[in-house]
Design a protein around this motif. Structure first.
Motif, PDB file in Angstrom:
ATOM      1  N   GLU A  19       0.833  -1.206   0.000  1.00  0.00           N
ATOM      2  CA  GLU A  19       0.000   0.000   0.000  1.00  0.00           C
ATOM      3  C   GLU A  19       0.873   1.264   0.000  1.00  0.00           C
ATOM      4  O   GLU A  19       0.492   2.280  -0.585  1.00  0.00           O
ATOM      5  N   TYR A  22       1.525   2.208  -3.585  1.00  0.00           N
ATOM      6  CA  TYR A  22       0.253   1.938  -4.248  1.00  0.00           C
ATOM      7  C   TYR A  22       0.368   2.022  -5.767  1.00  0.00           C
ATOM      8  O   TYR A  22      -0.103   1.140  -6.480  1.00  0.00           O
ATOM      9  N   TRP A  26      -0.791  -1.358  -7.341  1.00  0.00           N
ATOM     10  CA  TRP A  26      -2.246  -1.422  -7.473  1.00  0.00           C
ATOM     11  C   TRP A  26      -2.860  -0.494  -8.518  1.00  0.00           C
ATOM     12  O   TRP A  26      -3.957  -0.760  -8.991  1.00  0.00           O
ATOM     13  N   GLU A  27      -2.209   0.611  -8.852  1.00  0.00           N
ATOM     14  CA  GLU A  27      -2.890   1.645  -9.627  1.00  0.00           C
ATOM     15  C   GLU A  27      -3.412   1.149 -10.978  1.00  0.00           C
ATOM     16  O   GLU A  27      -4.515   1.511 -11.387  1.00  0.00           O
ATOM     17  N   GLU A  30      -6.547  -0.963  -9.873  1.00  0.00           N
ATOM     18  CA  GLU A  30      -7.527  -0.317  -8.990  1.00  0.00           C
ATOM     19  C   GLU A  30      -7.801   1.144  -9.316  1.00  0.00           C
ATOM     20  O   GLU A  30      -8.709   1.729  -8.763  1.00  0.00           O
ATOM     21  N   ALA A  33      -5.272   6.033  -6.130  1.00  0.00           N
ATOM     22  CA  ALA A  33      -5.476   5.737  -4.707  1.00  0.00           C
ATOM     23  C   ALA A  33      -6.714   6.469  -4.225  1.00  0.00           C
ATOM     24  O   ALA A  33      -6.986   7.566  -4.676  1.00  0.00           O
ATOM     25  N   PRO A  34      -7.505   5.897  -3.350  1.00  0.00           N
ATOM     26  CA  PRO A  34      -7.239   4.719  -2.537  1.00  0.00           C
ATOM     27  C   PRO A  34      -7.708   3.407  -3.145  1.00  0.00           C
ATOM     28  O   PRO A  34      -7.615   2.374  -2.503  1.00  0.00           O
ATOM     29  N   GLY A  35      -8.213   3.385  -4.366  1.00  0.00           N
ATOM     30  CA  GLY A  35      -8.654   2.130  -4.982  1.00  0.00           C
ATOM     31  C   GLY A  35     -10.139   1.899  -4.782  1.00  0.00           C
ATOM     32  O   GLY A  35     -10.839   2.705  -4.160  1.00  0.00           O
ATOM     33  N   HIS A  39     -10.884  -3.145  -2.427  1.00  0.00           N
ATOM     34  CA  HIS A  39      -9.477  -2.870  -2.087  1.00  0.00           C
ATOM     35  C   HIS A  39      -9.397  -2.105  -0.763  1.00  0.00           C
ATOM     36  O   HIS A  39      -8.606  -2.451   0.121  1.00  0.00           O
ATOM     37  N   MET A  40     -10.215  -1.075  -0.626  1.00  0.00           N
ATOM     38  CA  MET A  40     -10.199  -0.278   0.608  1.00  0.00           C
ATOM     39  C   MET A  40     -10.662  -1.110   1.797  1.00  0.00           C
ATOM     40  O   MET A  40     -10.109  -1.005   2.896  1.00  0.00           O
ATOM     41  N   THR A  43      -7.770  -3.379   2.807  1.00  0.00           N
ATOM     42  CA  THR A  43      -6.743  -2.618   3.519  1.00  0.00           C
ATOM     43  C   THR A  43      -7.193  -2.307   4.944  1.00  0.00           C
ATOM     44  O   THR A  43      -6.441  -2.504   5.907  1.00  0.00           O
ATOM     45  N   SER A  44      -8.429  -1.850   5.091  1.00  0.00           N
ATOM     46  CA  SER A  44      -8.978  -1.545   6.415  1.00  0.00           C
ATOM     47  C   SER A  44      -9.010  -2.792   7.290  1.00  0.00           C
ATOM     48  O   SER A  44      -8.665  -2.752   8.481  1.00  0.00           O
TER      49      SER A  44
END
Length: 128
Positions: A19, A22, A26-27, A30, A33-35, A39-40, A43-44
């Motif tokens: 992350e 990112y 991931w970009e 996803e 950011a934040p996707g 995905h979020m 991550t959470s």
């Protein structure tokens, strides 16, 4: 089916490591950011899981502080000697006693007749 939780913790630590970079990891998939929502949520979830692990297994190792030349305040000495579990022995136990399944094998599995399904955790609200 079950797994040893430390491997989930390592997965989550890797998720957070990625992350930080990112755009690299991931970009393309996803977007900026934040996707996306999943995905979020992932991550959470990882932040929450690691916070729970830290609170539940709270280290009581002592961190000493030293006066350091050129500093006005004491500085923590993180070079503590720790007594840890033998992670290599844990891996050996898992290799000897666990069932190795790849992603394709997991995808091919079907639930037994009458298996109860739980709600999808990524469609539930997260609250602390």
């Amino acid at each position: 089916m079950a797994s040893i939780e430390v491997f989930h913790h390592i997965h989550c630590l890797d998720k957070l490591r990625r992350e930080i970079s990112y755009a690299y990891y991931w970009e393309e998939k996803e977007g900026p950011a934040p996707g996306g929502k999943i995905h979020m949520a992932h991550t959470s979830h990882c932040i929450d899981v690691l916070a729970q692990a830290l609170r539940c297994t709270a280290s009581i190792d002592m961190i000493t502080y030293n006066w350091v030349e050129g500093r006005e305040m004491m500085f923590p000495d993180f070079a503590n000697n720790k007594v840890c579990r033998d992670f290599d022995a844990l891996l050996g136990w898992v290799d000897k006693n666990g069932v190795q399944m790849g992603e394709s094998q997991l995808k091919a599995m079907t639930p037994p007749s009458g298996a109860r399904r739980i709600p999808n955790p990524f469609h539930m609200s997260h609250s602390n």
